[in-house]
Motif scaffolding. Sequence first.
Motif, PDB file in Angstrom:
ATOM      1  N   UNK A 100      54.580  51.924  86.299  1.00  0.00           N
ATOM      2  CA  UNK A 100      55.961  51.757  86.742  1.00  0.00           C
ATOM      3  C   UNK A 100      56.240  52.732  87.879  1.00  0.00           C
ATOM      4  N   UNK A 101      56.826  52.258  88.971  1.00  0.00           N
ATOM      5  CA  UNK A 101      57.039  53.095  90.141  1.00  0.00           C
ATOM      6  C   UNK A 101      57.984  54.262  89.851  1.00  0.00           C
ATOM      7  N   UNK A 135      61.288  41.382  87.835  1.00  0.00           N
ATOM      8  CA  UNK A 135      61.044  40.360  86.807  1.00  0.00           C
ATOM      9  C   UNK A 135      62.271  39.473  86.614  1.00  0.00           C
ATOM     10  N   UNK A 136      62.032  38.196  86.339  1.00  0.00           N
ATOM     11  CA  UNK A 136      63.107  37.232  86.092  1.00  0.00           C
ATOM     12  C   UNK A 136      63.304  37.111  84.583  1.00  0.00           C
ATOM     13  N   UNK A 142      68.170  37.988  87.638  1.00  0.00           N
ATOM     14  CA  UNK A 142      67.293  39.003  88.226  1.00  0.00           C
ATOM     15  C   UNK A 142      68.103  40.269  88.456  1.00  0.00           C
ATOM     16  N   UNK A 143      67.620  41.395  87.935  1.00  0.00           N
ATOM     17  CA  UNK A 143      68.273  42.679  88.162  1.00  0.00           C
ATOM     18  C   UNK A 143      67.672  43.308  89.412  1.00  0.00           C
ATOM     19  N   UNK A 144      68.506  43.493  90.440  1.00  0.00           N
ATOM     20  CA  UNK A 144      68.026  44.006  91.723  1.00  0.00           C
ATOM     21  C   UNK A 144      68.757  45.294  92.068  1.00  0.00           C
ATOM     22  N   UNK A 149      63.807  51.969  92.401  1.00  0.00           N
ATOM     23  CA  UNK A 149      62.538  51.355  92.033  1.00  0.00           C
ATOM     24  C   UNK A 149      62.441  51.101  90.537  1.00  0.00           C
ATOM     25  N   UNK A 150      63.481  51.447  89.771  1.00  0.00           N
ATOM     26  CA  UNK A 150      63.404  51.341  88.312  1.00  0.00           C
ATOM     27  C   UNK A 150      63.356  49.895  87.840  1.00  0.00           C
TER      28      UNK A 150
END
Length: 435
Positions: A100-101, A135-136, A142-144, A149-150
């Motif tokens: 995970x970034x 991720x969808x 979609x959470x943007x 970057x979380x």
Amino acid sequence: MSIYTALRAGVSGLTANSSALAVISDNIANVNTVGYKRSGVDFSALVNAQNSNTTYNAGGVLPLTRQQISLQGSLEQSRSATDLAISGDGFFIVSPNNQQLSNGGSVLFTRAGSFTIDADGYMVNAQGLFLQGWPVASDGSVTTSPTSLSAIEAVNISGVGGLAEPTANVGINANLNSDQTPHTGAYVAGDLADGTVSPHFESSLEVFDSLGAPRTIAFGFLKTGPNTWQVESYARPNTNITGGAGTGGLLATGTLNFNTDGTVASATGTIGATFNIPWAAATGASTQAINLDLNTGMTQFAKSFGVTSVTADGVPPGDLVGLVLEGDGMLTAQFSNGRARALYQIPLATFLNPNGLAADQGGAFRTTLQSGLYNINSSNAGGAGRIVSGALEASNVDLAAEFTNLITTQRAYSAASRIITTADEMLEELLMIKR
């Protein structure tokens, strides 16, 4: 002494042109590297303080390397759907590992979109960098975030299994013969299902349960009066539902009434609404709700019985057969049963000064103070370019320009070497004075 500064200027010329030659060599060597961005060398004069107007102290030259990251290469067609290119501004967000970034992962940015699926289901490019995406969710959301970057993770399709959808909506388009003589004997609900009374018309169709298994349900129609029909739905075989053997597999009953012009007036009872199918425990399927539409396509005309069409949604299990990337960056899984499901949305990162990025491993770049912070957007939004599937961005190296620069650099190097030999000869003459 001016001769010594001339020597140093000549040496700086050799050093500067050597650097230019190295840059040109890199550009030529990477002419076929996907997503490669050429570099160039600008020369800056070094100026020494002059102590008098009668002498001159040469300063030499300083090479300054610059990258042409913002200059896009041409897009070339590819045969792989997972090969991605960007038409316009922006970079794919990648990482050298699948962590995970926001949790120890290292974020990089690249235009090299030659992605494939590795043995663990991750999308990696030819340089081994892991593609990142939003991720969808199962509901399609979609959470943007433009800066965080979380919400981003490494794209992985290993958990994408076969897709099955249970049937939820059924429609029947059929004609019931208005010349049919009405049934005159006794009738109670369930007689058509258990065979006590034979229906005047019967039609069956296939539905899919919660496990994707095909199951048969039938519909029996019995005329009991002018413009009036009794309708029953039942499972076949009747043992497929809980308690079905004792009820003939009865699922729903009701009355279908027609207008004098042959159109449906009303559908009453459970047959005219949503009814449940209590699949038997042996099937392993859960209870299923079916919405039956008898109001749209049913008719009663003076012609033979017949089914025009039967509509039912739901699909059997399907296997993953491919991936498709839409123009908005939505990575969609295609299944063998014709269904599709969005898995990830691939974001793009943009910078105020992309030419200020620093080169990193695998043709990727990292942020610097000169580049500024990244801004993350979906494809074709917020200044980001459009992602093109089945294409690759070629190197932006122009071979003609590079070979021309190679010639001029070689000549400049030779000229700088002549400065050194000339200064050496002049020093030799100076030493000869003492002799």
